[in-house]
Design a protein around this motif. Structure first.
Motif, PDB file in Angstrom:
ATOM      1  N   LYS A   1     -30.060  60.693  80.540  1.00 21.64           N
ATOM      2  CA  LYS A   1     -28.805  61.159  81.154  1.00 21.64           C
ATOM      3  C   LYS A   1     -28.915  62.584  81.690  1.00 21.64           C
ATOM      4  N   ARG A   2     -30.001  62.824  82.425  1.00 22.27           N
ATOM      5  CA  ARG A   2     -30.191  64.147  83.016  1.00 22.27           C
ATOM      6  C   ARG A   2     -31.017  64.026  84.285  1.00 22.27           C
ATOM      7  N   GLU A   3     -31.015  65.089  85.048  1.00 22.11           N
ATOM      8  CA  GLU A   3     -31.842  65.185  86.250  1.00 22.11           C
ATOM      9  C   GLU A   3     -33.167  65.859  85.877  1.00 22.11           C
ATOM     10  N   LEU A   4     -34.094  65.882  86.809  1.00 16.77           N
ATOM     11  CA  LEU A   4     -35.365  66.563  86.570  1.00 16.77           C
ATOM     12  C   LEU A   4     -35.125  68.052  86.349  1.00 16.77           C
ATOM     13  N   SER A   5     -35.869  68.626  85.407  1.00 11.73           N
ATOM     14  CA  SER A   5     -35.841  70.071  85.193  1.00 11.73           C
ATOM     15  C   SER A   5     -36.607  70.738  86.337  1.00 11.73           C
ATOM     16  N   GLU A   6     -36.536  72.057  86.401  1.00 15.57           N
ATOM     17  CA  GLU A   6     -37.276  72.778  87.436  1.00 15.57           C
ATOM     18  C   GLU A   6     -38.780  72.536  87.288  1.00 15.57           C
ATOM     19  N   GLU A   7     -39.265  72.537  86.054  1.00 14.92           N
ATOM     20  CA  GLU A   7     -40.689  72.274  85.808  1.00 14.92           C
ATOM     21  C   GLU A   7     -41.068  70.864  86.253  1.00 14.92           C
ATOM     22  N   GLU A   8     -40.212  69.889  85.961  1.00 11.62           N
ATOM     23  CA  GLU A   8     -40.470  68.505  86.385  1.00 11.62           C
ATOM     24  C   GLU A   8     -40.395  68.377  87.904  1.00 11.62           C
ATOM     25  N   ARG A   9     -39.510  69.124  88.528  1.00 10.30           N
ATOM     26  CA  ARG A   9     -39.423  69.106  89.996  1.00 10.30           C
ATOM     27  C   ARG A   9     -40.713  69.617  90.627  1.00 10.30           C
ATOM     28  N   GLN A  10     -41.308  70.637  90.001  1.00 11.73           N
ATOM     29  CA  GLN A  10     -42.582  71.155  90.501  1.00 11.73           C
ATOM     30  C   GLN A  10     -43.663  70.078  90.411  1.00 11.73           C
ATOM     31  N   GLU A  11     -43.689  69.376  89.291  1.00  6.15           N
ATOM     32  CA  GLU A  11     -44.702  68.339  89.078  1.00  6.15           C
ATOM     33  C   GLU A  11     -44.467  67.105  89.945  1.00  6.15           C
ATOM     34  N   TRP A  12     -43.235  66.637  90.019  1.00 10.70           N
ATOM     35  CA  TRP A  12     -42.927  65.363  90.668  1.00 10.70           C
ATOM     36  C   TRP A  12     -42.391  65.500  92.087  1.00 10.70           C
ATOM     37  N   GLY A  13     -42.025  66.713  92.498  1.00  9.19           N
ATOM     38  CA  GLY A  13     -41.457  66.909  93.831  1.00  9.19           C
ATOM     39  C   GLY A  13     -42.297  66.367  94.967  1.00  9.19           C
ATOM     40  N   PRO A  14     -43.606  66.678  94.999  1.00  5.77           N
ATOM     41  CA  PRO A  14     -44.425  66.157  96.105  1.00  5.77           C
ATOM     42  C   PRO A  14     -44.404  64.630  96.178  1.00  5.77           C
ATOM     43  N   ALA A  15     -44.358  63.973  95.037  1.00  9.19           N
ATOM     44  CA  ALA A  15     -44.356  62.507  95.017  1.00  9.19           C
ATOM     45  C   ALA A  15     -42.988  61.946  95.398  1.00  9.19           C
TER      46      ALA A  15
END
Length: 170
Positions: free
Chosen positions: A70-84
């Motif tokens: 029940k949450r969105e990606l964290s900033e760290e997760e956005r860095q990891e998964w953003g390109p994909a």
């Protein structure tokens, strides 16, 4: 067969059956590809097979976070998964030089996490919904969200098959 999968409720079993079949066909479509083939670009605006595989994983991970945690990606997760998630130029620049095993291991890791969570849920969870800002604040239930996860995989698997034919190994 879309049927009961041991360890899951009835409707979640059906969803898992569809997800399992979709994943099996995706893995079959990339079997034996080299790193060079996974990084191949049809043109300067296309995505590679490797980027599409990582996108499939990123979508599943993002929906896991949305529906289970029940949450969105964290900033760290956005860095990891953003390109994909974004693909495009950033994906072309950052998703490359990985062997097939890298993608398969990551796919398996994310799917294991999903299946563990699904095994602890009831069919009623599938009907829980919320307004989805990405779809004009339409009400969207968990069943639809997870249908979208494997529908997105099926869509990109079609792209993967086209690319594989173009590189002459399909």
């Amino acid at each position: 067969m879309i049927d009961q999968v041991p360890g899951f409720s009835n409707q979640i079993s059906r969803l898992v059956s569809m997800m399992n079949y979709s994943r099996w066909t995706t893995l079959e479509s990339v079997k034996g590809l080299s790193t060079e083939q996974l990084d191949f670009l049809l043109d300067s605006d296309s995505n590679s097979i490797g980027a599409l595989l990582k996108h499939i994983m990123a979508v599943e991970y993002a929906y896991y976070l949305n529906t289970i945690e029940k949450r969105e990606l964290s900033e760290e997760e956005r860095q990891e998964w953003g390109p994909a998630l974004e693909l495009g130029e950033r994906g072309r620049r950052e998703i490359k030089n990985n062997p097939l095993e890298y993608y398969i291991e990551l796919m398996n890791e994310i799917r294991e996490k999903t299946l563990k969570a699904f095994s602890e849920l009831t069919d009623e969870w599938l009907d829980e919904y919320e307004l989805e800002p990405h779809l004009g604040n339409s009400p969207v239930n968990n069943y639809f969200k997870w249908f979208h996860v494997f529908e997105d995989e099926i869509n990109h698997r079609g792209q993967i098959r086209i690319i594989r034919k173009r590189i002459g190994n399909g």
